[in-house]
Design an enzyme around this catalytic site. Structure first.
Site, PDB file in Angstrom:
ATOM      1  N   HIS A  24       0.839  -1.195   0.000  1.00 54.33           N
ATOM      2  CA  HIS A  24       0.000   0.000   0.000  1.00 54.33           C
ATOM      3  C   HIS A  24       0.877   1.250   0.000  1.00 54.33           C
ATOM      4  CE1 HIS A  24      -2.213  -3.325   1.879  1.00 54.33           C
ATOM      5  NE2 HIS A  24      -3.306  -2.787   1.376  1.00 54.33           N
ATOM      6  N   HIS A 254      -4.649   3.873  -2.865  1.00 54.49           N
ATOM      7  CA  HIS A 254      -4.513   3.179  -1.584  1.00 54.49           C
ATOM      8  C   HIS A 254      -3.539   2.006  -1.659  1.00 54.49           C
ATOM      9  CE1 HIS A 254      -5.649   1.337   2.253  1.00 54.49           C
ATOM     10  NE2 HIS A 254      -5.791   0.197   1.600  1.00 54.49           N
ATOM     11  N   GLU A 395     -15.777  -2.845  26.016  1.00 56.61           N
ATOM     12  CA  GLU A 395     -14.959  -4.053  26.072  1.00 56.61           C
ATOM     13  C   GLU A 395     -13.834  -4.055  25.040  1.00 56.61           C
ATOM     14  OE1 GLU A 395     -19.094  -5.222  27.545  1.00 56.61           O
ATOM     15  OE2 GLU A 395     -18.275  -4.111  25.829  1.00 56.61           O
ATOM     16  N   HIS A 457     -26.841 -14.257  28.074  1.00 54.96           N
ATOM     17  CA  HIS A 457     -25.712 -14.160  28.991  1.00 54.96           C
ATOM     18  C   HIS A 457     -25.078 -15.530  29.285  1.00 54.96           C
ATOM     19  CE1 HIS A 457     -27.202 -10.150  29.420  1.00 54.96           C
ATOM     20  NE2 HIS A 457     -26.393  -9.847  30.421  1.00 54.96           N
TER      21      HIS A 457
END
Length: 646
Positions: A24, A254, A395, A457
């Site tokens: 790249h 890119h 998280e 859960h």
């Protein structure tokens, strides 16, 4: 001279990608000026001492632009990043890998590539700097953390989480250089977003600047202003992707190598008449001088501060060792009836009191996971003397920040959430394993033992998912003593660890063993001593070890010999000699018991073995009712075993 320095970076990048016919170039061509200005004027480092604790950290979050980083590291004199490595960019054995891979001796501070990860790692590094500054003082630790990132990094959800934390803690030594080129792979930036990035960062509490990304003076002035501001800084550098080529400003810039014609056009644009990988002597020497700018400061640090700083890496000190020795004696005597998350909490409390280089945290579940223990003090804006980080419900950022802290090797950092939510942070867990750094992830509420909260859960596939990650030690202890030993393994390990704990109380199952048996990954908890031919080995982890012991009693009453094996860490067990593994697993019928979907158990059980677990998601009910519903009871297990062997 500045333009020649930057062009050396550009053309080393161009020829790396050309040799590989892969890579790249958009970022290297567009950001060469920004990073040349950074390395030349601001970044404090010493290639001859790449692990100098007080060096500035530089993270290339947009890891696809790796050729840009390797060019800089080679030019400033990192001996482990030689020209031969650049010439073999993206080839087997080269340190110039497709995306940067953690190797501080080469100047690569962290593995990057999955967008947003490096940015969040940099936040972790900035937190580490402030913690160590508190522990050792300004003269010892006072470095900066710089991170180069692009639109893709800032689109990723993790960037929102990490940026909010950085602003909340006012990490003034974190400076982000934003490659603001308004182009993505799929087209113009406005095809996918319309937000005002600068205002977004102002809302996070960041110091925000906008500069010409191709003007050294503007960049340096912005860096100096950022260093004097108490907030983290975002410097939006207006750049042109693929600068100097026919692809300039287009999505096609890119990735991909330039054709020979495009290289000739770039050489003409930048007035660079040199052969591939040729750097004029005056440019090479100037870069070498830049690389030596801080060698005296580094030597002075080692002569004046090393004694204060001590070991460059975390040590399992006598004080910590005493904690484990004392708790082992205590658990042998008291035989706790407790959830392993509660035992873990007690261990964290004692260990954190024994070392100021233990830092805990959680995603808004400190008490539920046991990560927030008695006596812990929160880390807050302006006060990093604490040992607990409030990550909030973030998280993914928590995992990556833990990695950023762990990469420095001086602090043992961990954070917790429920096992069912480990998926939110899986990319960060994977990166820790790829880097083989000692990150520690805490997961409580490990099964249908969660009970009434129901299937959202209840982890079912999560243990198998984590165990599938190479280099990750996944521990699921059966009682307080195994929890203690698994914690000892994690703190001593140079690998990442996932510690998985129960919500429900568990009986103690271990009554002997001075040494850390869990270091073997698995062992015989009960070995039948009768003269009967061994028929069954019950193999379990975590809360199901107790069920295996109950089943053993029933089978013994039927004159069936039984051994019971506990395997708290598959990864460590699989590394043991074959003879040991065969001894533990036995030659007869093997029966696996675990409140999971059982994926992976076949390697222990073989074609003729039995597995008792879950083949579906959980239900909302009390945990005893759920174990009954899914057939995870000693009586149901024995019924099926008897049906097979009698």
């Amino acid at each position: 001279m500045f333009q020649s320095l930057a062009n050396a970076v550009r053309f080393l990048s161009i020829y790396q990608v050309a040799n590989a016919n892969s890579g790249h170039l958009g970022m290297p061509l567009g950001m060469a000026d920004c990073l040349t200005a950074l390395f030349k004027n601001s970044l404090v480092f010493d290639p001859e001492n790449p692990r100098w604790p007080n060096r500035d950290r530089f993270v290339l979050s947009g890891g696809h632009g790796s050729s840009l980083l390797y060019s800089l590291l080679y030019l400033v004199g990192y001996s482990n990043m030689s020209l031969d490595h650049l010439k073999n960019f993206r080839k087997l054995g080269s340190k110039a890998t497709g995306h940067p891979e953690y190797d501080p001796d080469c100047g690569v501070e962290i593995t990057t590539g999955p967008l947003g990860q490096g940015f969040a790692n940099a936040v972790g590094m900035a937190i580490e700097e402030r913690i160590l500054n508190d522990r050792y003082g300004d003269k010892c630790i006072n470095h900066y953390v710089y991170v180069a990132l692009g639109d893709g990094d800032l689109m990723e959800g993790i960037s929102h989480e990490a940026s909010a934390i950085a602003g909340h803690l006012s990490l003034g030594r974190l400076i982000a250089l934003f490659d603001n080129n308004n182009v993505t792979i799929d087209g113009a930036l406005d095809a996918s977003t319309s937000e005002d990035t600068l205002k977004r960062y102002e809302a996070y509490g960041w110091h925000v600047l906008a500069v010409d990304g191709h003007c050294e003076k503007s960049i340096v002035n912005a860096l100096n202003e950022a260093k004097s501001d108490p907030r983290p800084s975002l410097i939006a550098c207006k750049t042109k992707i693929g600068l100097g080529t026919s692809r300039e400003g287009a999505p096609q810039a890119h990735g991909g190598a330039l054709s020979s014609q495009e290289i000739d056009e770039a050489k003409k644009f930048f007035n660079w008449p040199y052969a591939p990988f040729e750097i004029p002597e005056y440019v090479q020497k100037t870069w070498q001088v830049i690389g030596k700018r801080h060698s005296d400061s580094c030597k002075n640090w080692f002569s004046s501060q090393l004694k204060n700083f001590g070991s460059l890496e975390f040590q399992f000190t006598p004080e910590i060792r005493k904690v484990f020795r004392d708790l082992k004696k205590q658990y042998f005597i008291s035989r706790p009836f407790a959830a392993t998350r509660a035992s873990s909490q007690e261990i964290i409390e004692k260990v954190a009191a024994a070392s100021n280089l233990i830092v805990s945290g959680s995603a808004d579940l400190g008490k539920s996971t046991g990560c927030l223990a008695k006596g812990m003090k929160p880390i807050t804006k302006g006060d990093f003397s604490g040992n607990y980080l409030h990550y909030g419900v973030r998280e993914h950022a928590m995992g990556a920040i833990i990695n950023g802290i762990a990469a420095g090797k001086k602090i043992r950092s961990f954070g917790g959430t429920f096992l069912a939510f480990s998926d939110y942070m899986r990319p960060a867990i994977r990166m820790s394993a790829l880097m083989n750094i000692p990150s520690i992830f805490i997961f409580s509420h490990d099964s249908i033992g969660v009970g009434e909260d129901g299937p959202t859960h209840h982890p079912v596939e999560h243990l198998a998912s984590l165990r599938a990650i190479p280099n990750l030690n996944v521990f699921r202890p059966a009682d307080a003593l195994e929890t203690l030993e698994c914690w000892e393994c994690a703190l001593k390990s140079e690998r990442p660890s996932a510690l998985v704990f129960s919500r429900q109380d568990l009986l103690s199952v271990r009554f002997s063993g001075r040494t850390n048996i869990c270091e073997n990954g698995g062992y015989l908890l009960y070995e039948d001593s009768s003269e009967n031919e061994r028929i069954v080995t019950l193999i379990a982890t975590g809360s199901e070890v107790g069920i295996a012991l109950e089943a053993m009693k029933i089978l013994n009453s039927k004159d069936i010999s039984v051994n019971v094996a506990s395997i708290p860490c598959w990864n460590l067990f699989d590394e043991q000699p074959e003879s040991y593994r065969q001894y533990v697993l036995g030659n007869g019928l093997r029966v696996g018991i675990e409140a999971s979907n059982g994926f992976g158990w076949e390697k222990y059980l073989g074609l003729d073995g039995l597995f008792f677990g879950l083949n579906d998601f959980g239900k909302s009910a009390s945990y005893p009712a759920l174990y009954q519903y899914f057939g995870l009871t000693a009586r149901e297990i024995c019924s099926r075993i008897l049906g097979k062997i009698v």
